[in-house]
Design a protein around this motif. Structure first.
Motif, mmCIF file in Angstrom:
data_model
loop_
_atom_site.group_PDB
_atom_site.id
_atom_site.type_symbol
_atom_site.label_atom_id
_atom_site.label_comp_id
_atom_site.label_asym_id
_atom_site.label_seq_id
_atom_site.Cartn_x
_atom_site.Cartn_y
_atom_site.Cartn_z
ATOM 1 N N UNK A 17 28.969 45.512 31.384
ATOM 2 C CA UNK A 17 29.393 44.182 30.945
ATOM 3 C C UNK A 17 30.379 44.270 29.780
ATOM 4 N N UNK A 18 30.149 45.213 28.874
ATOM 5 C CA UNK A 18 31.088 45.400 27.760
ATOM 6 C C UNK A 18 32.449 45.847 28.285
ATOM 7 N N UNK A 19 32.452 46.743 29.259
ATOM 8 C CA UNK A 19 33.713 47.182 29.857
ATOM 9 C C UNK A 19 34.407 46.038 30.602
ATOM 10 N N UNK A 20 33.614 45.137 31.211
ATOM 11 C CA UNK A 20 34.203 43.967 31.861
ATOM 12 C C UNK A 20 34.844 43.035 30.847
ATOM 13 N N UNK A 21 34.218 42.874 29.695
ATOM 14 C CA UNK A 21 34.800 42.031 28.651
ATOM 15 C C UNK A 21 36.110 42.635 28.157
ATOM 16 N N UNK A 22 36.149 43.952 28.053
ATOM 17 C CA UNK A 22 37.403 44.601 27.653
ATOM 18 C C UNK A 22 38.504 44.338 28.679
ATOM 19 N N UNK A 23 38.186 44.411 29.964
ATOM 20 C CA UNK A 23 39.175 44.131 31.013
ATOM 21 C C UNK A 23 39.565 42.664 30.989
ATOM 22 N N UNK A 24 38.613 41.798 30.668
ATOM 23 C CA UNK A 24 38.906 40.369 30.590
ATOM 24 C C UNK A 24 39.888 40.071 29.465
ATOM 25 N N UNK A 25 39.755 40.750 28.351
ATOM 26 C CA UNK A 25 40.625 40.511 27.205
ATOM 27 C C UNK A 25 42.009 41.117 27.421
ATOM 28 N N UNK A 26 42.092 42.341 27.928
ATOM 29 C CA UNK A 26 43.378 43.018 28.018
ATOM 30 C C UNK A 26 43.924 43.151 29.425
ATOM 31 N N UNK A 27 43.380 42.362 30.368
ATOM 32 C CA UNK A 27 43.887 42.447 31.730
ATOM 33 C C UNK A 27 45.347 42.053 31.810
ATOM 34 N N UNK A 28 46.168 42.794 32.556
ATOM 35 C CA UNK A 28 47.598 42.487 32.568
ATOM 36 C C UNK A 28 47.939 41.195 33.307
ATOM 37 N N UNK A 29 47.218 40.868 34.345
ATOM 38 C CA UNK A 29 47.527 39.680 35.147
ATOM 39 C C UNK A 29 46.330 38.737 35.157
ATOM 40 N N UNK A 30 46.581 37.508 35.600
ATOM 41 C CA UNK A 30 45.509 36.530 35.711
ATOM 42 C C UNK A 30 44.493 36.908 36.799
ATOM 43 N N UNK A 31 44.906 37.422 37.967
ATOM 44 C CA UNK A 31 43.891 37.832 38.951
ATOM 45 C C UNK A 31 42.970 38.943 38.436
ATOM 46 N N UNK A 32 43.484 39.834 37.592
ATOM 47 C CA UNK A 32 42.632 40.860 37.000
ATOM 48 C C UNK A 32 41.585 40.231 36.088
ATOM 49 N N UNK A 33 41.977 39.222 35.349
ATOM 50 C CA UNK A 33 41.038 38.550 34.457
ATOM 51 C C UNK A 33 39.995 37.761 35.247
#
Length: 89
Positions: A17-33
């Protein structure tokens, strides 16, 4: 046996879940978020279910069912918004 395994699994899913939050914050595109948010609610759902197993309480399973339904509906709504620009036609 479950007294050792369930906290270990909860810690591993918490790390996910912590790694998902990191991807949510720094995701390059909206579909990644959006995908990170979808995976985050699935991890939260797994944590709630494991906590319910650990405490032997039925209340957590009902909460997990409600979160699963709301997460699915919100993922569909965000996906439709990203494709068409509006949610309700």
């Amino acid at each position: 046996m479950l007294t050792y395994v369930i906290p270990l699994c909860m810690a591993i899913i918490g790390l996910a879940a912590v790694l998902n939050v990191m991807r949510l914050v720094q995701g390059p595109d909206m579909p990644d978020r959006v995908l990170a948010l979808d995976t985050l609610y699935i991890n939260a759902l797994a944590l709630i279910v494991m906590f319910g197993i650990w405490l032997a309480s039925d209340l957590f399973f009902e909460a997990a069912l409600l979160i699963a339904v709301m997460g699915f509906v919100s993922t569909v709504a965000v996906g439709k918004h990203l494709l068409h620009g509006e949610i309700i036609d």
